[in-house]
Motif scaffolding. Structure first.
Motif, mmCIF file in Angstrom:
data_model
loop_
_atom_site.group_PDB
_atom_site.id
_atom_site.type_symbol
_atom_site.label_atom_id
_atom_site.label_comp_id
_atom_site.label_asym_id
_atom_site.label_seq_id
_atom_site.Cartn_x
_atom_site.Cartn_y
_atom_site.Cartn_z
ATOM 1 N N GLU A 1 0.793 -1.223 0.000
ATOM 2 C CA GLU A 1 0.000 0.000 0.000
ATOM 3 C C GLU A 1 0.828 1.277 0.000
ATOM 4 O OE1 GLU A 1 -3.020 -3.036 1.325
ATOM 5 O OE2 GLU A 1 -0.854 -2.738 1.412
ATOM 6 N N ALA A 2 2.024 1.251 0.588
ATOM 7 C CA ALA A 2 2.851 2.461 0.614
ATOM 8 C C ALA A 2 3.229 2.883 -0.798
ATOM 9 C CB ALA A 2 4.103 2.227 1.454
ATOM 10 N N VAL A 3 3.570 1.909 -1.650
ATOM 11 C CA VAL A 3 3.920 2.231 -3.035
ATOM 12 C C VAL A 3 2.685 2.725 -3.786
ATOM 13 C CG1 VAL A 3 5.013 1.388 -5.145
ATOM 14 C CG2 VAL A 3 5.670 0.406 -2.930
ATOM 15 N N PHE A 4 1.576 2.023 -3.608
ATOM 16 C CA PHE A 4 0.337 2.467 -4.247
ATOM 17 C C PHE A 4 -0.038 3.871 -3.782
ATOM 18 C CE2 PHE A 4 -0.453 -2.147 -4.849
ATOM 19 C CZ PHE A 4 -0.721 -2.138 -6.212
ATOM 20 N N VAL B 1 1.914 6.377 -2.944
ATOM 21 C CA VAL B 1 2.725 7.364 -3.653
ATOM 22 C C VAL B 1 2.167 7.606 -5.053
ATOM 23 C CG1 VAL B 1 4.987 7.798 -4.689
ATOM 24 C CG2 VAL B 1 4.837 6.900 -2.369
ATOM 25 N N LEU B 2 1.868 6.541 -5.757
ATOM 26 C CA LEU B 2 1.427 6.664 -7.147
ATOM 27 C C LEU B 2 -0.013 7.163 -7.257
ATOM 28 C CD1 LEU B 2 3.077 3.393 -8.455
ATOM 29 C CD2 LEU B 2 3.811 5.744 -8.911
ATOM 30 N N ASP B 3 -0.882 6.695 -6.354
ATOM 31 C CA ASP B 3 -2.271 7.156 -6.390
ATOM 32 C C ASP B 3 -2.379 8.637 -6.044
ATOM 33 O OD1 ASP B 3 -3.097 4.637 -7.075
ATOM 34 O OD2 ASP B 3 -3.754 4.072 -5.069
ATOM 35 N N THR C 1 -1.959 8.179 -14.646
ATOM 36 C CA THR C 1 -3.067 7.327 -15.049
ATOM 37 C C THR C 1 -2.884 5.938 -14.460
ATOM 38 O OG1 THR C 1 -3.295 8.520 -17.150
ATOM 39 C CG2 THR C 1 -4.303 6.342 -17.016
ATOM 40 N N LYS C 2 -3.950 5.388 -13.908
ATOM 41 C CA LYS C 2 -3.906 4.064 -13.296
ATOM 42 C C LYS C 2 -4.867 3.128 -14.006
ATOM 43 C CE LYS C 2 -4.751 1.776 -8.829
ATOM 44 N NZ LYS C 2 -5.094 2.015 -7.404
ATOM 45 N N THR C 3 -4.392 1.924 -14.293
ATOM 46 C CA THR C 3 -5.218 0.902 -14.925
ATOM 47 C C THR C 3 -5.078 -0.397 -14.155
ATOM 48 O OG1 THR C 3 -4.844 1.899 -17.110
ATOM 49 C CG2 THR C 3 -5.691 -0.363 -17.057
ATOM 50 N N VAL C 4 -6.191 -1.041 -13.863
ATOM 51 C CA VAL C 4 -6.181 -2.343 -13.204
ATOM 52 C C VAL C 4 -6.696 -3.377 -14.191
ATOM 53 C CG1 VAL C 4 -7.038 -3.729 -11.279
ATOM 54 C CG2 VAL C 4 -6.530 -1.300 -10.938
ATOM 55 N N ALA D 1 -8.562 1.270 5.439
ATOM 56 C CA ALA D 1 -7.326 1.083 4.683
ATOM 57 C C ALA D 1 -7.306 -0.237 3.945
ATOM 58 C CB ALA D 1 -6.120 1.163 5.615
ATOM 59 N N ARG D 2 -8.154 -1.198 4.342
ATOM 60 C CA ARG D 2 -8.152 -2.501 3.692
ATOM 61 C C ARG D 2 -9.011 -2.537 2.440
ATOM 62 N NH1 ARG D 2 -8.475 -4.026 9.299
ATOM 63 N NH2 ARG D 2 -6.483 -4.914 9.977
ATOM 64 N N ARG D 3 -9.619 -1.426 2.053
ATOM 65 C CA ARG D 3 -10.385 -1.379 0.818
ATOM 66 C C ARG D 3 -9.451 -1.581 -0.373
ATOM 67 N NH1 ARG D 3 -13.920 4.046 2.230
ATOM 68 N NH2 ARG D 3 -15.095 3.154 3.950
ATOM 69 N N PRO D 4 -10.006 -1.971 -1.540
ATOM 70 C CA PRO D 4 -9.150 -2.185 -2.716
ATOM 71 C C PRO D 4 -8.331 -0.960 -3.040
ATOM 72 C CG PRO D 4 -11.355 -3.052 -3.082
ATOM 73 C CD PRO D 4 -11.409 -2.293 -1.781
ATOM 74 N N TYR D 5 -7.184 -1.162 -3.707
ATOM 75 C CA TYR D 5 -6.274 -0.069 -4.018
ATOM 76 C C TYR D 5 -6.961 1.028 -4.821
ATOM 77 C CZ TYR D 5 -3.065 -3.785 -2.775
ATOM 78 O OH TYR D 5 -2.423 -4.797 -2.140
ATOM 79 N N ALA D 6 -7.882 0.652 -5.686
ATOM 80 C CA ALA D 6 -8.539 1.644 -6.539
ATOM 81 C C ALA D 6 -9.362 2.621 -5.732
ATOM 82 C CB ALA D 6 -9.435 0.951 -7.573
ATOM 83 N N ALA D 7 -9.646 2.288 -4.470
ATOM 84 C CA ALA D 7 -10.470 3.167 -3.658
ATOM 85 C C ALA D 7 -9.691 4.307 -3.042
ATOM 86 C CB ALA D 7 -11.146 2.364 -2.536
ATOM 87 N N HIS D 8 -8.351 4.318 -3.219
ATOM 88 C CA HIS D 8 -7.562 5.416 -2.667
ATOM 89 C C HIS D 8 -8.017 6.739 -3.285
ATOM 90 C CE1 HIS D 8 -4.604 3.306 -0.284
ATOM 91 N NE2 HIS D 8 -4.489 2.412 -1.250
ATOM 92 N N THR D 9 -8.142 7.758 -2.484
ATOM 93 C CA THR D 9 -8.525 9.075 -2.982
ATOM 94 C C THR D 9 -7.276 9.884 -3.269
ATOM 95 O OG1 THR D 9 -10.525 9.050 -1.636
ATOM 96 C CG2 THR D 9 -9.783 11.190 -2.483
ATOM 97 N N PRO D 10 -7.046 10.291 -4.543
ATOM 98 C CA PRO D 10 -5.827 11.024 -4.874
ATOM 99 C C PRO D 10 -5.766 12.347 -4.121
ATOM 100 C CG PRO D 10 -6.919 10.195 -6.852
ATOM 101 C CD PRO D 10 -7.873 10.022 -5.714
#
Length: 286
Positions: free
Chosen positions: A29-32, A34-36, A42-45, A254-263
């Motif tokens: 999650e720490a890497v995600f 930074v990028l999110d 642009t992010k693609t899953v 914090a355990r929600r999917p990575y895509a749920a991070h709010t930029p």
């Protein structure tokens, strides 16, 4: 050696581990984060598990393909967005996330200004390469070795510098043949637990950032179950301070999917807290 009886602790017990090269990969999650939080990326899953990022300038592409051979992070840079990459950095799935995060955060921060802040005359320029950073941490060069090795004081982490000329396309296609390799484990030279590769044109300040994270004496947060079994007798482990534990509701979010991070606005947004509860538990299989 750890004074704790790790076998007597529950796998989800939060602990602090040193050195980082024996702590295991930890959560991604720490890497995600930074990028999110990077503005304009642009992010693609794909396939529900593989994650890809592209920088606003289209020069940097970052992949986290979970089911690939490496299963970690692959980062490429191409001056011509449609051309062959100029350099590539690869972190396998077992590389401690602190090392990947340091490299990625430095990359994201410097990219909008084409890294000029980190070049000679820039406000963040240090002139230090990874070898310099490691030697400041009392790492030692193995004299007479080919390739050249710089080894940590405990002899459980190493930097390999390849000698001789190698076609740049070979480096791009075969990370194992890259100019530089960071590794750690019981035997980091011959049987490493994790490896990170950097091709010959990878900017010095990015490699130095990864080396700084590797050489840091600070203990890092992990769950007991995330520490590799073969490292337990070698690492220093202590229970995490109670104050470092975040509220249960925050941990659940914090355990929600990575895509749920709010930029967050801007490329210099802060990296999420290092608390394990804030990152969510690692699901790595053993």
């Amino acid at each position: 050696m750890s004074p704790l009886d790790l076998d007597g602790l529950a796998p989800d017990t939060e602990v602090l581990v040193a050195p980082v090269h024996l702590a295991g990969p930890g959560p991604r999650e720490a890497v995600f984060g930074v990028l999110d939080s990077a503005s304009g990326w642009t992010k693609t899953v794909a396939f529900g598990t593989d994650t890809y990022y592209t920088s606003p300038c289209q020069r940097v592409r970052i992949a986290n393909p979970v089911e690939s051979h490496y299963g970690g992070w692959t980062i490429t840079y191409a001056e011509d967005p449609l051309g062959v990459p100029d350099w590539i950095a690869t972190f396998d799935r077992e590389t401690p996330h602190e090392i990947v995060t340091a490299f990625t955060e430095t990359l994201v921060h410097g990219l909008p200004h084409h890294f000029r802040d980190y070049l000679s005359g820039g406000e963040r320029y240090t002139g230090l390469g990874p070898e310099d950073v490691l030697r400041k941490g009392n790492w030692r060069t193995v004299h007479g070795s080919r390739p050249y090795w710089t080894v940590s004081p405990d002899k459980h982490a190493a930097l390999r510098t390849r000698s001789g000329w190698l076609d740049e396309y070979t480096e791009l296609q075969t990370p194992e043949k890259s100019m530089w390799r960071l590794s750690g484990g019981v035997d980091p030279v011959h049987v490493p637990s994790w490896r990170a590769f950097f091709s010959g044109s990878t900017p010095q300040h990015l490699r130095a950032a990864a080396a700084s994270a590797l050489a840091s004496p600070d203990a890092v947060p992990r769950f007991v179950g995330d520490i590799p079994d073969r490292h337990r007798a070698l690492a220093n482990v202590r229970l995490a301070e109670p104050a470092a534990t975040v509220p249960r509701a925050q941990a659940a979010r914090a355990r929600r999917p990575y895509a749920a991070h709010t930029p967050a606005p801007g490329p210099e947004a802060a990296v999420p807290s290092a608390s394990l509860a804030a990152h969510g538990r690692s699901r790595r299989q053993r």
